[in-house]
Design an enzyme around this catalytic site. Structure first.
Site, PDB file in Angstrom:
ATOM      1  N   LEU A  21       0.858  -1.182   0.000  1.00 27.36           N
ATOM      2  CA  LEU A  21       0.000   0.000   0.000  1.00 27.36           C
ATOM      3  C   LEU A  21       0.894   1.233   0.000  1.00 27.36           C
ATOM      4  CD1 LEU A  21      -2.714  -1.028   2.602  1.00 27.36           C
ATOM      5  CD2 LEU A  21      -2.702  -1.360   0.153  1.00 27.36           C
ATOM      6  N   ASP A  22       0.811   1.997  -1.062  1.00 25.44           N
ATOM      7  CA  ASP A  22       1.724   3.127  -1.236  1.00 25.44           C
ATOM      8  C   ASP A  22       0.957   4.326  -1.806  1.00 25.44           C
ATOM      9  OD1 ASP A  22       3.787   4.859  -1.679  1.00 25.44           O
ATOM     10  OD2 ASP A  22       4.819   3.641  -3.163  1.00 25.44           O
ATOM     11  N   THR A  23       0.833   5.382  -0.995  1.00 30.96           N
ATOM     12  CA  THR A  23       0.137   6.586  -1.462  1.00 30.96           C
ATOM     13  C   THR A  23       0.901   7.297  -2.563  1.00 30.96           C
ATOM     14  OG1 THR A  23       1.183   7.824   0.339  1.00 30.96           O
ATOM     15  CG2 THR A  23      -1.046   7.003   0.720  1.00 30.96           C
ATOM     16  N   LEU A  51      -0.064  -0.727  -4.694  1.00 26.04           N
ATOM     17  CA  LEU A  51      -1.482  -0.377  -4.683  1.00 26.04           C
ATOM     18  C   LEU A  51      -1.689   0.926  -3.932  1.00 26.04           C
ATOM     19  CD1 LEU A  51      -4.485  -1.530  -5.102  1.00 26.04           C
ATOM     20  CD2 LEU A  51      -4.247  -2.424  -2.793  1.00 26.04           C
TER      21      LEU A  51
END
Length: 278
Positions: free
Chosen positions: A163-165, A272
């Site tokens: 999970l990567d903004t 994502l």
């Protein structure tokens, strides 16, 4: 005339509350069900006018009626999911009703101004969605990775996604979100000659060549995605393929493009954006 305004107000506000609950819980329900339940809620509100029906407004009966409406509105996998949706439905009712009447009290505008009342309810709904999405996003970020399943032309593969903004990529044509995935992780669902392709410096000529060699069912799903590496001014492109859907935590999410990459990391094989989950 008052009763007509009262009925219209309640019907539209009930519909807004139901729609907001549907959005927040990501639970699909058709318009027919929404209007039926909005109408039932309106009839319940009309009963409030008649003193002889006061028994309907005792706390146990209120809970039973809201519970039955929630049960009819949505489909559930288990009791836990039902009570989660019921809780969200109650909170949406409290939030929208409370903020709507606060705005009316604060401005001093009569509640008989039906258009203003509906605008207040709609504004409250939009505000609640932003708040709820922010809370959901914070909760998701606490978990650094997710197991996801990607389905393409009815073939499925699994991979671990970070999970990567920082992954803010979107398909420029459809504005669909993009999940970046290692080519090797897609071994079961893409043509074999795409496994070990060099994707770092791929150009439009190579993508056109790839499309020419693909079968029509998958070639029609190919997307060209422009992007820039962090700290670089160089324009790059990525080969993307529109998936049927991805599945995360038993939830199917559509309108997703898989960006094929060969990034080097052994801990995960996809990237994502957490906002996809909110």
């Amino acid at each position: 005339m008052y009763i007509e305004y009262y009925i219209i107000e309640n019907l539209l506000i009930n519909y807004i509350i139901i729609s907001c609950t549907s959005i927040l819980t990501k639970k699909y329900n058709n318009n027919k069900k929404k209007w039926i339940c909005a109408s039932v809620g309106t009839l319940y509100s009309i009963a409030y006018i008649f003193p002889q029906l006061d028994i309907l407004f005792t706390l146990p009966l209120k809970i039973i009626i809201i519970g039955l409406i929630t049960l009819f509105l949505f489909d559930y996998k288990n009791k836990k999911e039902y009570f989660r949706v019921l809780l969200v439905f109650l909170l949406v009712n409290i939030f929208i009703s409370g903020t709507t009447f606060f705005i009316i009290y604060f401005t001093g505008i009569s509640h008989l101004k039906i258009s203003f009342l509906i605008i207040c309810a709609y504004t409250s709904c939009e505000l609640l969605k932003y708040i709820y999405n922010d809370i959901s996003l914070m909760r998701q970020i606490k978990e650094s990775t997710k197991e996801i399943e990607i389905t393409l032309l009815n073939k499925t593969c699994s991979c671990k996604a970070l999970l990567d903004t920082g992954n803010l990529l979107k398909d420029p044509l459809s504005n669909n979100d993009i999940v970046i995935v290692k080519s090797k992780a897609l071994r079961n669902i893409i043509p074999s000659y795409l496994y070990d392709y060099e994707y770092d410096d791929i150009d439009i000529v190579e993508i056109e060549s790839i499309i020419d060699n693909l079968e029509s069912d998958i070639a029609s799903r190919v997307r060209v995605i422009p992007y820039k590496h962090g700290g670089s001014s160089k324009n790059n492109i990525m080969l993307g393929i529109k998936a049927d859907y991805i599945e995360i935590d038993k939830t199917k999410i559509g309108n997703i493009v898989v960006g094929i990459s060969d990034f080097d990391d052994d801990k995960y094989n996809a990237i994502l954006n957490p906002s996809i989950l909110s």
